[in-house]
Design an enzyme around this catalytic site. Structure first.
Site, PDB file in Angstrom:
ATOM      1  N   GLY A 111       0.818  -1.204   0.000  1.00 48.45           N
ATOM      2  CA  GLY A 111       0.000   0.000   0.000  1.00 48.45           C
ATOM      3  C   GLY A 111       0.854   1.256   0.000  1.00 48.45           C
ATOM      4  O   GLY A 111       1.975   1.260  -0.523  1.00 48.45           O
ATOM      5  N   THR A 114       4.386   1.050   1.684  1.00 50.09           N
ATOM      6  CA  THR A 114       5.236   0.184   0.841  1.00 50.09           C
ATOM      7  C   THR A 114       5.735   0.952  -0.375  1.00 50.09           C
ATOM      8  O   THR A 114       6.899   0.836  -0.763  1.00 50.09           O
ATOM      9  CB  THR A 114       4.418  -1.045   0.380  1.00 50.09           C
ATOM     10  OG1 THR A 114       3.912  -1.699   1.532  1.00 50.09           O
ATOM     11  CG2 THR A 114       5.256  -1.999  -0.452  1.00 50.09           C
ATOM     12  N   ASP A 136      -8.085  -0.473   1.248  1.00 53.10           N
ATOM     13  CA  ASP A 136      -8.479   0.940   1.433  1.00 53.10           C
ATOM     14  C   ASP A 136      -8.673   1.673   0.102  1.00 53.10           C
ATOM     15  O   ASP A 136      -9.280   2.735   0.065  1.00 53.10           O
ATOM     16  CB  ASP A 136      -7.416   1.683   2.252  1.00 53.10           C
ATOM     17  CG  ASP A 136      -7.156   1.027   3.597  1.00 53.10           C
ATOM     18  OD1 ASP A 136      -8.043   0.294   4.069  1.00 53.10           O
ATOM     19  OD2 ASP A 136      -6.065   1.237   4.171  1.00 53.10           O
ATOM     20  N   MET A 178     -13.551  -0.531   7.742  1.00 49.97           N
ATOM     21  CA  MET A 178     -12.125  -0.147   7.649  1.00 49.97           C
ATOM     22  C   MET A 178     -11.889   0.817   6.483  1.00 49.97           C
ATOM     23  O   MET A 178     -12.813   1.157   5.751  1.00 49.97           O
ATOM     24  CB  MET A 178     -11.255  -1.384   7.460  1.00 49.97           C
ATOM     25  CG  MET A 178     -10.874  -2.064   8.754  1.00 49.97           C
ATOM     26  SD  MET A 178      -9.698  -3.392   8.405  1.00 49.97           S
ATOM     27  CE  MET A 178      -9.160  -3.798  10.052  1.00 49.97           C
ATOM     28  N   GLN A 283     -12.766  -8.122   7.193  1.00 51.89           N
ATOM     29  CA  GLN A 283     -12.825  -7.449   5.881  1.00 51.89           C
ATOM     30  C   GLN A 283     -11.567  -7.709   5.040  1.00 51.89           C
ATOM     31  O   GLN A 283     -11.538  -7.436   3.848  1.00 51.89           O
ATOM     32  CB  GLN A 283     -12.997  -5.938   6.077  1.00 51.89           C
ATOM     33  CG  GLN A 283     -14.337  -5.564   6.683  1.00 51.89           C
ATOM     34  CD  GLN A 283     -14.346  -4.161   7.275  1.00 51.89           C
ATOM     35  OE1 GLN A 283     -14.746  -3.222   6.621  1.00 51.89           O
ATOM     36  NE2 GLN A 283     -13.877  -4.030   8.511  1.00 51.89           N
TER      37      GLN A 283
HETATM   38  O1  F6P Z   1      -4.616  -0.689   5.317  1.00 49.70           O
HETATM   39  C1  F6P Z   1      -5.465  -1.739   5.564  1.00 49.70           C
HETATM   40  C2  F6P Z   1      -6.055  -1.647   6.943  1.00 49.70           C
HETATM   41  O2  F6P Z   1      -6.902  -2.761   7.156  1.00 49.70           O
HETATM   42  C3  F6P Z   1      -6.806  -0.367   7.236  1.00 49.70           C
HETATM   43  O3  F6P Z   1      -8.098  -0.341   6.680  1.00 49.70           O
HETATM   44  C4  F6P Z   1      -6.787  -0.354   8.736  1.00 49.70           C
HETATM   45  O4  F6P Z   1      -6.887   0.960   9.218  1.00 49.70           O
HETATM   46  C5  F6P Z   1      -5.436  -0.944   9.048  1.00 49.70           C
HETATM   47  O5  F6P Z   1      -5.042  -1.675   7.913  1.00 49.70           O
HETATM   48  C6  F6P Z   1      -5.414  -1.854  10.249  1.00 49.70           C
HETATM   49  O6  F6P Z   1      -4.093  -2.184  10.488  1.00 49.70           O
HETATM   50  P1  F6P Z   1      -3.587  -3.432  11.314  1.00 49.70           P
HETATM   51  O7  F6P Z   1      -3.870  -4.658  10.517  1.00 49.70           O
HETATM   52  O8  F6P Z   1      -2.130  -3.195  11.476  1.00 49.70           O
HETATM   53  O9  F6P Z   1      -4.365  -3.433  12.594  1.00 49.70           O
END
Ligand code: F6P
Length: 357
Positions: A111, A114, A136, A178, A283
């Site tokens: 993302g 990265t 996202d 998310m 999700q």
């Molecule tokens: O970037 C993907 C995502 O799922 C976001 O939607 C969310 O805010 C974040 O990663 C959650 O991060 P982690 O998996 O580190 O809790």
């Protein structure tokens, strides 16, 4: 023609990573004499010299598999040039691993963070190709990232399932979607799931407007409501605050997430019975949708074509029906919020979905 390719997946996982890895590998083996090195756990493996020589058979049977066969981790871009307590110069270490492995190029699936590190490595002289993944959908320069549509499907199913219980009890269900700082996932799943209210980070909300919409429905025959709120949504008052001030303000509230706060506020202001639901990492889990399998495969194959043609310092993207590539330096670190004139947003507004403003 021989090419030694390093490949890594970095940041939060999403469905479609393995399909994209397979796309790169299958096309590379097909088009030239490819040797593929799987770097373990994202940039962490490149820093710590952890990797494995992959065989053709490693890429078999992974099209439908969620997650990533290579493992992943979050190594924040802001710390990449910072030497921390372990004393490791991370950029030097990554360059050393690349050189020792005698790589012709590095393919990074990830993302925003990265892509920023991919751009840094490209500026440091490494041959890098990015592939945009994230649920996202917030990577600049591509219509869609892979993983997004699968997450839309999952979030939509959550909303669908909430409809039956909400209508049975005449409740307001506030579902937190998310998406980090972008509202794409909430917008698409909210429209697909028939949400009555959609709250996005891009449109600060007035809770009184939301309460009015929900209250009006409760008075009418439609006694229930579905509120889809993005995890990054904020009130109009909060939008005026600086990030730190907002965090301090939130720390004074008795809620650990936005959906619980909105549910409590709606109970008080609209007099409805409300419940908060947080589907969270569900999700991001499981098998990619057919759409994402196709998109991931197209992205992966295009990466192999770029390697064949020795085009580096770019990331693959979707532009309409075309698979294109953008310069890493043009897209790294550029945000992609939902614009005010986005056609799905306009669709939502014009059909009377309450957007909280
Ligand atoms: O970037 C993907 C995502 O799922 C976001 O939607 C969310 O805010 C974040 O990663 C959650 O991060 P982690 O998996 O580190 O809790």
């Amino acid at each position: 023609m021989k090419r030694r390719i390093g490949i890594l997946t970095s940041g939060g996982d999403c469905p479609g990573l393995n399909a994209a890895i397979r796309g790169v590998a299958r096309a590379a083996y097909e088009m030239f004499d490819a040797e593929i090195i799987g770097i373990s756990n994202g940039y962490a493996g490149l820093i710590d010299d952890e990797w494995q020589e992959m065989k053709k058979s490693d890429f078999s049977g992974i099209l439908t598999l969620g997650g990533t066969i290579l493992g992943t981790s979050r190594r924040p871009f802001r710390n990449m040039r910072v030497v921390e307590d372990d004393g490791v110069d991370k950029v030097a270490a990554m360059k050393k691993t690349y050189k020792n492995l005698k790589l012709d190029c590095l393919v990074t699936l990830g993302g925003n963070g990265t892509h920023k590190t991919a751009n840094l490595l490209s500026e440091e002289g490494l041959n890098v190709i990015g592939l945009p993944k994230t649920i996202d959908n917030d990577i600049y320069g591509t219509d869609f990232t892979f993983g997004f549509h699968t997450a839309v499907d999952i979030a939509t199913e959550c909303i669908d399932r909430l409809h039956t219980t909400a209508s049975s009890h005449g409740r307001t269900m506030v579902v937190e979607i998310m998406g980090n700082k972008a509202g794409w996932l909430t917008l698409y799943s909210g429209v697909a799931g028939g949400a009555d209210v959609i709250l996005l980070p891009e449109i600060p909300y007035d809770i009184k407007e939301v309460a009015k919409a929900v209250g009006d429905r409760a008075k009418s025959k439609k006694a229930f409501s579905i509120v889809a709120v993005a995890e990054g949504a904020m009130s109009k008052e909060e939008a005026k605050m600086k990030k730190k001030e907002r965090a301090e303000f939130r720390s004074t509230l008795p809620y650990d997430c936005i959906s619980k706060r909105i549910a409590a506020e709606l109970q008080e202001l609209a007099g409805v019975e409300a419940r908060a639901v947080v589907p969270g990492h569900i999700q991001r889990g499981g098998s990619p949708s057919a759409y994402d399998r196709v998109l991931s495969t197209q992205f992966g194959v295009h990466a192999a074509e770029l390697i064949r043609d020795e085009i580096y310092g770019v990331t693959v993207a979707l532009d309409g029906n075309e698979i294109i590539h953008n310069k890493l330096s043009d897209i790294a670190g550029v945000p992609k919020p939902v614009p005010k004139d986005d056609h799905v947003l306009v669709t939502a507004r014009n059909m009377g979905i309450n957007l909280g403003d």
